[in-house]
Design an enzyme around this catalytic site. Structure first.
Site, PDB file in Angstrom:
ATOM      1  N   GLY A 282       0.892  -1.177  -0.004  1.00 41.75           N
ATOM      2  CA  GLY A 282       0.059   0.087   0.166  1.00 41.75           C
ATOM      3  C   GLY A 282       0.810   1.195   0.095  1.00 41.75           C
TER       4      GLY A 282
ATOM      5  N   TYR B 122     -12.175  -1.257  12.699  1.00 45.27           N
ATOM      6  CA  TYR B 122     -10.752  -0.873  12.235  1.00 45.27           C
ATOM      7  C   TYR B 122      -9.843  -1.142  13.649  1.00 45.27           C
ATOM      8  CZ  TYR B 122      -6.915   2.370  11.143  1.00 45.27           C
ATOM      9  OH  TYR B 122      -5.768   3.079  10.760  1.00 45.27           O
TER      10      TYR B 122
ATOM     11  N   SER C  88      -2.177   0.963  14.824  1.00 49.29           N
ATOM     12  CA  SER C  88      -2.874   2.494  15.155  1.00 49.29           C
ATOM     13  C   SER C  88      -3.028   2.801  16.701  1.00 49.29           C
ATOM     14  CB  SER C  88      -4.129   2.542  14.309  1.00 49.29           C
ATOM     15  OG  SER C  88      -4.849   3.773  14.677  1.00 49.29           O
TER      16      SER C  88
ATOM     17  N   ASN D  38       1.791  -2.412   5.577  1.00 49.61           N
ATOM     18  CA  ASN D  38       0.975  -1.035   5.488  1.00 49.61           C
ATOM     19  C   ASN D  38      -0.240  -0.746   4.838  1.00 49.61           C
ATOM     20  OD1 ASN D  38       1.379   2.260   5.907  1.00 49.61           O
ATOM     21  ND2 ASN D  38       1.082   1.900   3.705  1.00 49.61           N
TER      22      ASN D  38
ATOM     23  N   LYS E  20      -6.494  -3.447  14.010  1.00 49.80           N
ATOM     24  CA  LYS E  20      -5.319  -3.089  14.378  1.00 49.80           C
ATOM     25  C   LYS E  20      -4.778  -3.590  15.655  1.00 49.80           C
ATOM     26  CE  LYS E  20      -4.781  -0.413  10.998  1.00 49.80           C
ATOM     27  NZ  LYS E  20      -3.626  -0.634   9.784  1.00 49.80           N
TER      28      LYS E  20
ATOM     29  N   SER F 230       1.032   3.222  -2.851  1.00 50.28           N
ATOM     30  CA  SER F 230       0.752   4.312  -3.914  1.00 50.28           C
ATOM     31  C   SER F 230       0.607   5.811  -3.344  1.00 50.28           C
ATOM     32  CB  SER F 230      -0.375   3.718  -4.555  1.00 50.28           C
ATOM     33  OG  SER F 230      -1.316   3.250  -3.848  1.00 50.28           O
TER      34      SER F 230
ATOM     35  N   ILE G 122      -2.350  11.079  11.465  1.00 49.78           N
ATOM     36  CA  ILE G 122      -1.409  11.351  10.334  1.00 49.78           C
ATOM     37  C   ILE G 122      -2.062  11.925   9.251  1.00 49.78           C
ATOM     38  CG2 ILE G 122       0.334  10.356   8.878  1.00 49.78           C
ATOM     39  CD1 ILE G 122       0.897  10.281  11.836  1.00 49.78           C
TER      40      ILE G 122
HETATM   41  P1  NAP Z   1      -4.242   5.822   2.398  1.00 50.51           P
HETATM   42  O1  NAP Z   1      -3.711   6.947   2.299  1.00 50.51           O
HETATM   43  O2  NAP Z   1      -5.613   5.674   2.394  1.00 50.51           O
HETATM   44  O3  NAP Z   1      -3.351   4.695   1.510  1.00 50.51           O
HETATM   45  C1  NAP Z   1      -3.730   3.347   1.741  1.00 50.51           C
HETATM   46  C2  NAP Z   1      -2.879   2.547   0.691  1.00 50.51           C
HETATM   47  O4  NAP Z   1      -2.969   1.007   1.077  1.00 50.51           O
HETATM   48  C3  NAP Z   1      -2.799   2.837  -0.688  1.00 50.51           C
HETATM   49  O5  NAP Z   1      -1.719   2.947  -1.492  1.00 50.51           O
HETATM   50  C4  NAP Z   1      -3.826   1.713  -1.211  1.00 50.51           C
HETATM   51  O6  NAP Z   1      -3.854   1.500  -2.448  1.00 50.51           O
HETATM   52  C5  NAP Z   1      -3.299   0.542  -0.525  1.00 50.51           C
HETATM   53  N1  NAP Z   1      -4.484  -0.548  -0.359  1.00 50.51           N
HETATM   54  C6  NAP Z   1      -5.473  -0.278   0.400  1.00 50.51           C
HETATM   55  N2  NAP Z   1      -6.201  -1.592   0.040  1.00 50.51           N
HETATM   56  C7  NAP Z   1      -5.208  -2.483  -0.357  1.00 50.51           C
HETATM   57  C8  NAP Z   1      -5.208  -4.001  -0.512  1.00 50.51           C
HETATM   58  N3  NAP Z   1      -6.146  -4.771  -0.428  1.00 50.51           N
HETATM   59  N4  NAP Z   1      -3.919  -4.510  -1.109  1.00 50.51           N
HETATM   60  C9  NAP Z   1      -2.882  -3.700  -1.090  1.00 50.51           C
HETATM   61  N5  NAP Z   1      -2.858  -2.173  -0.854  1.00 50.51           N
HETATM   62  C10 NAP Z   1      -4.051  -1.741  -0.580  1.00 50.51           C
HETATM   63  O7  NAP Z   1      -3.930   5.368   3.952  1.00 50.51           O
HETATM   64  P2  NAP Z   1      -2.609   5.981   5.038  1.00 50.51           P
HETATM   65  O8  NAP Z   1      -3.323   7.010   5.732  1.00 50.51           O
HETATM   66  O9  NAP Z   1      -1.434   6.271   4.291  1.00 50.51           O
HETATM   67  O10 NAP Z   1      -2.611   4.774   5.990  1.00 50.51           O
HETATM   68  C11 NAP Z   1      -1.492   3.781   5.899  1.00 50.51           C
HETATM   69  C12 NAP Z   1      -1.534   2.652   6.873  1.00 50.51           C
HETATM   70  O11 NAP Z   1      -1.473   3.403   8.138  1.00 50.51           O
HETATM   71  C13 NAP Z   1      -2.914   2.013   7.256  1.00 50.51           C
HETATM   72  O12 NAP Z   1      -2.776   0.569   7.525  1.00 50.51           O
HETATM   73  C14 NAP Z   1      -3.664   2.739   8.302  1.00 50.51           C
HETATM   74  O13 NAP Z   1      -4.710   1.832   8.767  1.00 50.51           O
HETATM   75  C15 NAP Z   1      -2.454   3.077   9.162  1.00 50.51           C
HETATM   76  N6  NAP Z   1      -2.863   4.432   9.850  1.00 50.51           N
HETATM   77  C16 NAP Z   1      -3.042   5.577   9.263  1.00 50.51           C
HETATM   78  C17 NAP Z   1      -3.183   6.498  10.198  1.00 50.51           C
HETATM   79  C18 NAP Z   1      -3.420   7.982   9.607  1.00 50.51           C
HETATM   80  O14 NAP Z   1      -3.887   8.995  10.372  1.00 50.51           O
HETATM   81  N7  NAP Z   1      -3.479   8.260   8.400  1.00 50.51           N
HETATM   82  C19 NAP Z   1      -3.138   6.420  11.585  1.00 50.51           C
HETATM   83  C20 NAP Z   1      -2.731   5.266  12.135  1.00 50.51           C
HETATM   84  C21 NAP Z   1      -2.593   4.133  11.332  1.00 50.51           C
HETATM   85  P3  NAP Z   1      -4.805   2.116  -3.644  1.00 50.51           P
HETATM   86  O15 NAP Z   1      -3.882   3.637  -3.801  1.00 50.51           O
HETATM   87  O16 NAP Z   1      -4.226   1.821  -4.879  1.00 50.51           O
HETATM   88  O17 NAP Z   1      -6.006   2.329  -3.365  1.00 50.51           O
END
Ligand code: NAP
Length: 248
Positions: A13, A156, A143, A91, A160, A15, A189
């Protein structure tokens, strides 16, 4: 100093968001980066080009981390293209938030499959390679919600929290082979995942954080760099909160 010179890292993940930030920091530190995406082919190609321009080998793969066979095929492809796997960053993740009263069975299952089962799939797939190498580092993106729970995110939070139990178990099981497994628990984030929230909610989050700002993908990527590199050679089975002091 480049901390990951010559190592091969798989990042799921990447991209956009945090994954993309990790890929960039890893490439800056000399790692060769194999990364996955679900549907964002265009941004994946752009990232691949950006990483390659840093003088390392990089390739994006469309692969659903929730699918057991696809995860195995991905790792086989990475072995054919890169020749090794030193680091795995689990991730990829999604949210499908709702109060329990309104949460559908489908939304519960989907979040567990993509966030938690994916970690099982990918870890199983790299395990043999790391066992043979007698070294490896696995980092699972949990998370703060998995640590303390959150109303409206029961699916979620369960996924996690499950990742944390998985992380600690793998650390115990594979430690004798010099394979380390740690988790990162990011707080708030600012990525596309959080851009879905309305402005007042976002400002409210920022105000409640001791460091008074949302985190950046780079903040999380730097913690990943520590776990992926030999700087953390004696650290395994840990959960690091990267949350601006939200959890103490
Ligand atoms: P994001 O911007 O929504 O990006 C998610 C990424 O995961 C994208 O590259 C997406 O690909 C990919 N993805 C989704 N479903 C997938 C699948 N089935 N197989 C392979 N790739 C997949 O999320 P983010 O905020 O960067 O979060 C990344 C990680 O950190 C997640 O696990 C999230 O739970 C965790 N996290 C985030 C936060 C926050 O505040 N943002 C806080 C705590 C934890 P596409 O672009 O092709 O859809």
């Amino acid at each position: 100093m480049k901390l990951l010179e010559g190592k091969v890292a798989i990042i799921t993940g990447a991209s956009r968001g945090i994954g993309s930030g990790i890929a960039k920091v890893f490439a800056q530190h000399g790692a060769n980066v194999a990364f996955t995406y679900s549907s964002s082919a265009e941004s994946a190609l752009a990232l691949e080009n950006e990483l390659t321009a840093l003088g390392i080998k990089a390739k994006g793969y469309k692969s659903n981390a929730a699918d057991f066979n696809e995860a195995q095929k991905l790792v086989d492809d990475v072995m054919a293209d890169f020749g090794n796997v030193d680091v795995l960053i689990n991730n990829a993740g999604i949210t499908k938030d709702n109060l329990l009263m309104r949460m559908s069975e489908e939304d519960f299952d989907k979040v567990i499959e993509i966030n938690l089962k994916s970690v099982f799939n990918m870890t199983k797939a790299v395990q043999k390679i790391m066992l043979k190498n007698r070294k490896g580092s696995i980092v699972n993106m949990s998370s703060v919600v998995g640590v303390k729970g959150n109303a409206g995110q029961a699916n979620y939070a369960a996924s996690k929290a499950g990742m944390i139990g998985f992380t600690k178990s793998v650390a115990l099981e594979l430690g004798s082979r010099n394979i380390r497994c740690n988790a990162i628990a990011p707080g708030f984030i600012e990525t596309e995942m959080t851009a879905k929230l309305n402005d007042d909610v976002v400002q409210g989050w920022r105000d409640s954080i001791p460091l008074k700002r949302g985190g950046t993908p780079e903040d999380v990527a730097n913690a990943c760099l520590f776990f992926a590199s030999d700087m953390s050679a004696y650290v395994s089975g840990q959960v690091l909160n990267v949350c601006g002091g939200m959890l103490t």
